[in-house]
Motif scaffolding. Sequence first.
Motif, PDB file in Angstrom:
ATOM      1  N   SER A 106       0.816  -1.223   0.000  1.00 58.03           N
ATOM      2  CA  SER A 106       0.000   0.000   0.000  1.00 58.03           C
ATOM      3  C   SER A 106       0.840   1.260   0.000  1.00 58.03           C
ATOM      4  O   SER A 106       0.501   2.252  -0.658  1.00 58.03           O
ATOM      5  N   ILE A 107       1.946   1.250   0.736  1.00 58.18           N
ATOM      6  CA  ILE A 107       2.822   2.423   0.811  1.00 58.18           C
ATOM      7  C   ILE A 107       3.241   2.855  -0.590  1.00 58.18           C
ATOM      8  O   ILE A 107       3.205   4.035  -0.947  1.00 58.18           O
ATOM      9  N   TYR A 108       3.648   1.886  -1.407  1.00 62.31           N
ATOM     10  CA  TYR A 108       4.206   2.202  -2.717  1.00 62.31           C
ATOM     11  C   TYR A 108       3.120   2.478  -3.757  1.00 62.31           C
ATOM     12  O   TYR A 108       3.328   3.258  -4.686  1.00 62.31           O
ATOM     13  N   ILE A 109       1.957   1.864  -3.574  1.00 61.49           N
ATOM     14  CA  ILE A 109       0.848   2.145  -4.483  1.00 61.49           C
ATOM     15  C   ILE A 109       0.294   3.546  -4.225  1.00 61.49           C
ATOM     16  O   ILE A 109       0.051   4.320  -5.171  1.00 61.49           O
ATOM     17  N   PHE A 110       0.099   3.899  -2.966  1.00 64.72           N
ATOM     18  CA  PHE A 110      -0.387   5.242  -2.636  1.00 64.72           C
ATOM     19  C   PHE A 110       0.620   6.307  -3.065  1.00 64.72           C
ATOM     20  O   PHE A 110       0.242   7.363  -3.578  1.00 64.72           O
ATOM     21  N   ARG A 111       1.901   6.039  -2.852  1.00 59.20           N
ATOM     22  CA  ARG A 111       2.916   7.017  -3.254  1.00 59.20           C
ATOM     23  C   ARG A 111       2.856   7.250  -4.762  1.00 59.20           C
ATOM     24  O   ARG A 111       2.947   8.398  -5.223  1.00 59.20           O
ATOM     25  N   ALA A 112       2.684   6.185  -5.534  1.00 63.46           N
ATOM     26  CA  ALA A 112       2.597   6.319  -6.992  1.00 63.46           C
ATOM     27  C   ALA A 112       1.334   7.077  -7.394  1.00 63.46           C
ATOM     28  O   ALA A 112       1.349   7.900  -8.315  1.00 63.46           O
ATOM     29  N   TRP A 113       0.238   6.804  -6.685  1.00 65.09           N
ATOM     30  CA  TRP A 113      -1.036   7.471  -6.986  1.00 65.09           C
ATOM     31  C   TRP A 113      -0.902   8.989  -6.875  1.00 65.09           C
ATOM     32  O   TRP A 113      -1.446   9.737  -7.682  1.00 65.09           O
ATOM     33  N   PHE A 114      -0.151   9.435  -5.875  1.00 65.14           N
ATOM     34  CA  PHE A 114      -0.007  10.870  -5.651  1.00 65.14           C
ATOM     35  C   PHE A 114       1.122  11.498  -6.462  1.00 65.14           C
ATOM     36  O   PHE A 114       1.139  12.714  -6.654  1.00 65.14           O
ATOM     37  N   ASN A 160     -10.417   8.952  10.394  1.00 64.73           N
ATOM     38  CA  ASN A 160     -10.017  10.216   9.786  1.00 64.73           C
ATOM     39  C   ASN A 160      -9.505  10.045   8.355  1.00 64.73           C
ATOM     40  O   ASN A 160      -9.232  11.024   7.670  1.00 64.73           O
ATOM     41  N   ARG A 161      -9.374   8.813   7.911  1.00 65.12           N
ATOM     42  CA  ARG A 161      -8.859   8.562   6.562  1.00 65.12           C
ATOM     43  C   ARG A 161     -10.002   8.426   5.559  1.00 65.12           C
ATOM     44  O   ARG A 161     -11.009   7.772   5.840  1.00 65.12           O
ATOM     45  N   GLU A 162      -9.817   9.017   4.405  1.00 63.74           N
ATOM     46  CA  GLU A 162     -10.771   8.818   3.326  1.00 63.74           C
ATOM     47  C   GLU A 162     -10.503   7.465   2.669  1.00 63.74           C
ATOM     48  O   GLU A 162      -9.358   7.056   2.514  1.00 63.74           O
ATOM     49  N   LEU A 163     -11.575   6.778   2.274  1.00 68.55           N
ATOM     50  CA  LEU A 163     -11.405   5.510   1.563  1.00 68.55           C
ATOM     51  C   LEU A 163     -10.845   5.780   0.177  1.00 68.55           C
ATOM     52  O   LEU A 163     -11.102   6.846  -0.405  1.00 68.55           O
ATOM     53  N   PRO A 164     -10.078   4.848  -0.368  1.00 69.57           N
ATOM     54  CA  PRO A 164      -9.519   5.065  -1.706  1.00 69.57           C
ATOM     55  C   PRO A 164     -10.627   5.282  -2.730  1.00 69.57           C
ATOM     56  O   PRO A 164     -11.650   4.585  -2.709  1.00 69.57           O
ATOM     57  N   PRO A 165     -10.457   6.236  -3.636  1.00 69.96           N
ATOM     58  CA  PRO A 165     -11.457   6.431  -4.691  1.00 69.96           C
ATOM     59  C   PRO A 165     -11.512   5.215  -5.607  1.00 69.96           C
ATOM     60  O   PRO A 165     -10.578   4.401  -5.641  1.00 69.96           O
ATOM     61  N   ALA A 166     -12.596   5.105  -6.358  1.00 74.46           N
ATOM     62  CA  ALA A 166     -12.805   3.926  -7.223  1.00 74.46           C
ATOM     63  C   ALA A 166     -11.651   3.722  -8.191  1.00 74.46           C
ATOM     64  O   ALA A 166     -11.233   2.587  -8.461  1.00 74.46           O
TER      65      ALA A 166
END
Length: 298
Positions: free
Chosen positions: A14-22, A81-87
């Motif tokens: 998840s760390i690396y997928i979220f980092r790539a997303w942003f 406090n976290r938003e769920l990942p968008p679709a």
Amino acid sequence: MVEQQRPVYLIDASIYIFRAWFSVPDGLTNADGNPINALHGFAGFLGGFLDEAGPEHVAVIFDESLTTSFRNEIFPAYKANRELPPADLKQQFHYCRTLVHALGLADFSSAYYEADDLIGTIARQLRAQDFSIVILSADKDLAQLIEEGDMLWDYARKRRHRHADIPQWLGVQAHQVADWLALTGDSVDNIPGVPGIGAKTATALLAHFGNLENLYNRLDEVSDLKIRGAARIQRLLREHEENARLARQLTGVAIDPDLQVDDGDVKRRAVSPADVAAVCDQLGLGRMTQARLARVVS
């Protein structure tokens, strides 16, 4: 001559997928017009890691428990406090998992246990099978899993934290990290901790008492410590003991009793470059990425 332990690499996906997303422009799409920016960045990370480390044993751990983990049962406000990942991002997690399979890498996930818990479970079992553990993540919480011979590798920042490095990095020993987080709280995960207890105070308390249990068993000693505001700190600890003990249930890594892992479960499978290229083409990854990934499996 002492035989060197075999390393097993455990990737906190998840760390690396979220980092790539942003960080990767969202204009990248596949043939159906669906975004693949997170997939593209994750593929680049995997290609670089596999090329650099050349691992024989590796597992990629995905998080499927954003609202369904046992911690949500204990504390419903956990991570509220976290938003769920968008679709668009949620779909890319599936793409990333498809890519992991294509590269011959093992993967694990659970709707009840978080990725940290699965990493801890796998680490404990494989350490008993004479593996050293290398965790790829930027999450300081995972420092609690690091023992002598292990390493927490923040791959993107090129930072490698070995067991002996953790006190200088966080101020506490690896085995004290969960207690430290329980005292300070963790705003990222919406864990309250003890109001008024910051990182330095928590470090000083654990240096004296060793762990949270000893601290509360000997709470009357706190006012005699040579730390600023000792009497006030003792009062805060007493008033918020329930919070601290609840937080400790949330910050500690749990063990999944149903997950059994051995050497063969994390051994990298042989795959053909042609098959990897075909999956990359199906996912919409470009020729340069295809070539790089095909090269690291050949």
